[in-house]
Design a protein around this motif. Structure first.
Motif: not given
Lengths: 877, 877
Positions: A777, A780-781, A783-784, A787-788, A790-791
């Protein structure tokens, strides 16, 4: 004997003003026609392939005149052109290979027709009868006053009028800061713009013969300077002759000769006046860029120093280097590698901190905004230069929009369609080559890395990385030259329609290829290395034997940094300075030696060579493309991966301080003087800069979130840390592996350690969970979060850049005021003129005007329509 | 009696050409000066506050002439201006309030000085002595021929020359498609551009008196058309008078009168010729936008139909509606709500599919590219219009760069600094208000929703949502008007320096406020509703009592869609058509009634009102801002949330077909004719469009990944689905809740069902795991996928837009060829002229030229410098 070949006509520009006439009475000879009065504004050269005596030369001339020009004369007679008269009536015709001669004479005919057309345009030509340079013929061109006036009017040249006005000295804090900055940075770059100390400016107006009285024409010889004269003749030679295809084909291979040694004194402080606006803009751009690099490198150094200062406070590297740290790491490959202690990565971890700390995040945001600021400032500087150089209102000349001669040739050959197909295939092939090179690099590196893997440990590793980076650099340098040629070849195959589109396509292609070439290894290290490596016991293999590369503990940032610094420094030192300066010098030497050998018997005459003959041995000016290209790639290094290498701006700055001097010297002393070209902006380069700045935002976002450990640290601190500190972070990033889970044949061969559990850097479930070794988990956390980030980063930085763009007006305030003032002055000038006319009319007609003069303004007098006067009195409220 | 107040001078434009003179002999009267010869080009009006007899009017006039103009006369004498003569020598001075009179006379003095200045500029003025409209005085202005010529030269107006050339008819497939498209879409919008059927064009050249022979001046009255004459006078009145501050203050309140009824026939097919380029560009833009909406709405309808067609194949909604589906859902609030069956959400789930299917992803990419295409096409269309309207080479006039009169007034008052501070505070307050409205909306809606929660079920819910959306719409409409006023007020407080910057700031502020106003509720529904709601047993509450809103099962997309369609349709129907058409008509009626009541006794005279008097009752032209603003907000609806509402382009298209007609009618018949303004582009609106298009990409990325179920479905299909199908998706998205975990007082009050486990839509660990109700790994995986999609979507679409931008050249090929051709023609024309001159000189000097004429081209003859001839013969190879 008969000349074998007079090759096509080629034009050579020639500079005429020797600074001041007194200084160079020695060069006076080559600068004027034989009458010593008319200046040489431009020189055309033509090549004679097999040098022979001037006698045979003349014979051939007479032959063609007899055999071929007659038909031509008939054809061109209706154009009103006078055929070249034949001064010597020697009618003998030599026996020779007629087909060969036909070709030679064809060229010759073209040349003569071309010369005739030039004369029709009002130009005055003079042949150099006793040229001392064999194989080359010179035709000197003088543009008389009326031609200069006519063309200046057609070209809508803005010329200074008599009217002088004072330029408002900019005041206020901003101006003072600016002056200070300029003073501080003065030693860094040569004075590339006109010195602005004198604050009066001549009001400029589009030259027009009808408005001649506005201009100060007392000295006709100096009203149009040599640069303007040359470019006027150049326009006539290349553009006005475009009325038929043939002529242009002839004038297409224009060569330029630089008037070298004397101007060396000048260096570049009269850059624009000497080279014209296009090269002036390049130096202004380079100057601004270098100036802007100063704050960037300052902040970069501070960021780097911050990293150095905090390296001992960095908890993760402290934990790794802690003497009590006894974590056993899993082998990095199957069978051949063995267990290792995390402590061994201490050095790398500490070094990584230098480039991977919160300050780098700040720095990459700073650099993105810096890039936006730079673009904006350039726009403003450009506007200011346009104003100072009287280019406001000037529209790009149609010269560059001319269909290229080669295009029309191809159209005539009707091979266009076939070429078009080939070209598409070829572009595909090129991209395949680029991709192949990437693959080749990856596999070579993997192999290099793998074979070293069992024996290397952190220090040895660093050496290997460095040598790998140097090998990479050499490959890049070689491929750079190859790609340059490939781009030119591809563009030629494309057969673009106009010269301008040819140049743009060539630049675009070269840029793409060189950019890909320079940044592929860096992008590979930043984003692909160390991903998808699998886990101990099931490492991923490509092609069955090559393992995917892994980065050292502490992220790939360290390696990225090494690669970046070596590529950047190497490219700059070797390519820019060695190639750019060394090779032209070498070429010049070769040219000189060659011609010397040829004209061995005439050596004693060489001392008295005409100026244009000595300049003929200089390398022709090949355009600004290489200079800009070099700088834009450097701009890429400065912005694209700045998150991983904050010292890049400093290196760029140091390089540019040398570069700007070398460039100036090269243009003045090593190359023929180019035809002065007018330009309002730097064209496609600005778009490429913008594109690089845009890509930089995205790449920096990815470097920070994926290459550095910034996000995992943040996630740990705010989601998992028991006390909100970084303690325990290293442990959190390491997963467990039970050595009993090694498949047969994959366990390490030398089981020196007695271990049950080893650790590896990944977010996976431990062996004791329900789903061992599955991605956890936390992965994924993180990774999220990455990605957040980056945005958020991309959009925030883009928004901030847009705001910078929006906040800084494109036209500096003082310039817009000045332009406004100029317009008003112009209107006032015309109104005054108008009044003058009316007063003149009044004085001519003494009756009917005198008594009313007291009541009416002079302008009101211009109301000549009869019914007017009755009404001016009839108005009352 | 004495006039109480003659208010400040105000200028009113007046249109003079009555289509053809024959048609309108009736209106002839008002169009010419009393002599019936000189046309009225422009009309100035001034207001007399208290209407009184014209007798007293004149008395006052005389008084001021005596008391105050004398000093003025002295002051202006050196300017050479003739003071207004006094025709009637009646020297009585009335006793009155002197301070009041001083103000009145101050204005009057200004006016007179202003008129004097106009005369100085060469204008001819005529007072309307017997005005039938009380309270208003008219001053008619005629610009004589020499003034028109002079100003046209100063303004660098391009005028058609005698030279006519044939325009190349565009051929090829592209042109045929274009013709077809034009034919198909013809009925949709009135012909807004000049009809291009005739393919000859006059070569245009900047008008200059010295080049008069180039132009066809046979009919001086029609060489400058009424639009040009009016704008020339307008420039003189507003710009040339800017030499001192005072005048400008007077001329600032320019009013315009439309010459209405007759032109109604015209509608807008001579838009540019009648209204000038600025309004012409608006209609061209609107036309292109409407035309571009056709493919967008076509694709939108297809996407919608695809949703309709596949609604029965949609596995998730099938599973929800399946009769055997017996999933019990947890109550949606504490205590008050009870358990419910998932089956009940069947209708919503099916409806959601209409807008939440893979086609919408395609459609939002399509629309992003569509927006990029639209921007590019507009650039091309603009370029084409610039060419056709002879605006190439025209630079924006300095008129708009004038410091605003009010700014200088403020500077004089020295209140600028204080205002600046206030302004910043005020902007903050406004944003607080906007935020407050958002909060208010959320809480109102939450309350509305909450009170309905126990009783509502899917159908009732829909009704509530719809009514909520309608309430929202009404709030938006009211706030829109408020914000418009607030924006103007804020901009006035800012005191921008120039008129242009005033306009831009006003537009920018209005845009921000109206945009926020229109899209806040929509953004709330799309991104904030249904997030962070907590889970059954621990729902999140704000302010202790209001629960965060939740969306119906199937995502918030359905509600978003309802909100969007109601806002969009409502705004368009009510605001655009009702407000825009209804209110001007109403205002006109009121103006008319008011003046009628006032001039009751003169009713019988009204029939014979001068044209400018009838036009005076029309609403003045308030600029294009409202029209553009409306369209840009619509553009926002079409692009921003298109992923959730593919029918938006269709609605926009239908609206615009009506809109374009209503606008045209309004401009021609309901408003005074505006001063023709030249403009090359649509200015700030283009930047705002670009900004909307950019934001649209990001918002669509978020709508697809966060509002719709697209990403969860994809993740399920490729990561969790046992057979790669969507079967089991609904089950996968629902977490388990053990009812025994309800805290005391939170369990539903009516435990009609005997349930142990209920389900709720979220990714959380089940009650039987080690960490019950904690966010699960699936949540993070889906979140990462969502974020990754945003990054990929945003960058891919942005890259594609950039490629579209790059591939489509800004200047259409045929136009660039045409411009090139024009330049060549111009040069040829001048060369011919040159030859003509030389031939003329030759014929004047019969000796020395005749015998050489055979050998030399006419141009070569122009070499007048003596040493030339000797050399033309000396050139030989």
């Amino acid at each position: 004997m008969i000349i074998k070949c007079i090759s096509t006509f080629s034009a050579v520009i020639y500079l005429l003003n020797c600074l001041t006439p007194e200084e160079n009475t020695g060069c006076q000879h080559g600068l004027y026609f034989q009458d010593g009065e008319r200046r040489v504004d431009y020189i055309l050269t033509y090549h004679i392939k097999k040098p022979s005596s001037s006698r045979s030369n003349r014979q051939s001339s007479r032959f063609t005149d007899n055999a071929f020009t007659r038909s031509l004369r008939r054809g061109t007679a209706r154009l009103g052109r006078a055929p070249t008269p034949q001064p010597r009536g020697d009618p003998e015709v030599a026996s020779q290979d007629h087909s060969m001669d036909y070709h030679v004479d064809d060229k010759r005919l073209h040349r003569e027709e071309f010369e005739g057309n030039l004369r029709d345009m009002g130009m005055e030509l003079e042949k150099d009868e006793d040229t001392k340079t064999p194989g080359v013929g010179f035709v000197k061109i003088h543009a008389p006053w009326h031609v200069l006036c006519r063309e200046a009017e057609f070209m809508k040249l803005k010329m200074p009028t008599k009217k002088v006005y004072e330029m408002k000295q900019s005041t206020g804090v901003g101006a003072k800061i600016n002056t200070l900055v300029n003073k501080v940075t003065e030693p860094l770059y040569p004075n590339v713009e006109d010195n602005r100390t004198h604050n009066v400016k001549h009001l400029s107006y589009m030259f027009s013969r009808e408005k001649q009285h506005l201009f100060d024409l007392s000295d006709r010889d100096s009203f149009f300077d040599s640069k303007t004269r040359a470019s006027i003749v150049s326009v006539i030679v290349s553009s006005r002759s475009s009325m038929t295809v043939d002529w242009r084909l002839e004038s297409e291979t224009i060569e330029t000769i630089n008037y070298s040694r004397l101007s060396q004194l000048l260096y570049c402080f009269l850059c624009r006046k000497y080279f014209g606006e296009k090269i002036g803009l390049y130096f202004a751009w380079l100057g601004l860029y270098t100036q802007m690099l100063i704050p960037a490198s300052l902040v970069g150094v501070i960021v780097f120093l911050y990293g150095c200062a905090t390296v001992d406070d960095n908890i993760p590297s402290m934990e790794i280097c802690h003497p009590k740290n006894n974590i056993t790491m899993c082998p990095l490959c199957d069978r051949a590698c063995s267990y290792w202690k995390l402590k061994e990565a201490c050095g790398t971890a500490r070094a990584s901190h230098l480039f991977d700390n919160p300050a780098t995040v700040f720095f990459s945001i700073f650099m993105a905004l810096w890039a936006a600021m730079f673009m904006e400032h350039w726009k403003r500087r450009q506007m200011r230069l346009n104003y100072e150089w009287d280019l406001t209102g000037f529209e790009e000349e149609e010269v560059s929009d001319h269909p290229r001669a080669e295009y029309e040739l191809r159209v005539m050959q009707k091979s266009l369609k076939k070429e078009h197909k080939t070209q598409k295939v070829l572009i595909g092939v090129t991209f395949a080559i680029v991709f192949g090179v990437i693959l080749y690099r990856i596999s070579t590196k993997t192999a290099l890395h793998m074979s070293n893997n069992p024996t290397t440990r952190s220090n040895v590793r660093l050496t290997v990385k460095t040598t790998a980076a140097i090998i990479n650099l050499v490959v890049i340098l070689i491929l750079d030259e190859v790609y340059g040629a490939v781009a030119r070849w591809l563009t030629v195959l494309e057969v673009p329609k106009t010269d301008k589109s040819f140049e743009e396509r060539l630049i675009f292609k070269t840029f793409i290829l060189k950019f890909v070439n320079a940044f592929t290894p860096i992008i590979y290290i930043a984003f692909f290395r160390g991903r998808l490596v699998g886990r101990p016991g099931s490492y991923l293999y490509v092609f069955e034997s090559y393992r995917m590369e892994e980065c050292a503990h502490g992220g790939c940032l360290m390696e990225l940094c090494i690669q970046l610094s070596i590529t950047m420094l190497g490219k700059q030192l070797i390519q820019n300075n060695l190639f750019e300066i060394g090779i032209p010098k070498l070429k010049k030497l070769i040219r000189y030696i060659k011609s010397k050998r040829r004209s061995f018997q005439e050596e004693e005459r060489e001392k008295k060579l005409q100026r244009y003959e000595t300049d003929h041995f200089l390398e022709p000016f090949a355009g600004l493309t290489p200079e800009y290209m070099e700088m834009i790639i450097q701009f890429g290094f400065v912005t694209l991966f700045v998150a991983s290498f904050p010292l890049a701006p400093l290196f760029a700055l140091l390089n540019n301080i040398i570069e700007i001097r070398l460039d100036a010297k090269k243009f003045v002393a090593e190359l023929r003087r180019p035809v002065a070209a007018r330009a309002k902006d730097i064209g496609i380069w600005y778009n490429l800069l913008r594109a690089v700045a845009k890509v930089a935002v995205i790449i920096n976002a990815f470097v920070i979130s994926f290459t550095s450990d910034f996000i995992p640290r943040l996630v740990y601190q705010y989601m998992y840390s028991p006390d909100g500190s970084m303690h325990g972070f290293v442990n959190h990033t390491l997963s467990y592996f039970n050595v009993s889970n090694f498949q047969d044949g994959k366990e390490p061969m030398d089981p020196q350690h007695q271990v049950e559990m080893c650790r590896y850097k990944d977010y996976r479930e431990p062996p004791w969970s329900n789903t061992p070794y599955v991605i956890s988990k936390e992965f994924w956390a993180v990774l999220a979060a990455r990605l957040a980030f980056v945005i958020v980063f991309q959009n925030v930085v883009m928004l901030m850049s847009d705001i910078v763009d929006w906040l800084i007006p494109d036209i500096p305030k003082d310039i817009s005021l000045q332009i406004h003032k100029e317009k008003i002055l112009m209107v006032e000038l015309f109104m005054k003129e108008e009044q003058g006319k009316i007063q003149f009319i009044d004085s001519m007609m003494p009756c009917g005007g005198k008594e009313k003069r007291n009541n009416h303004a002079p302008i009101a007098r211009s109301r000549s329509i009869p019914h007017t006067h009755s009404h001016t009195h009839a108005n009352n409220f």
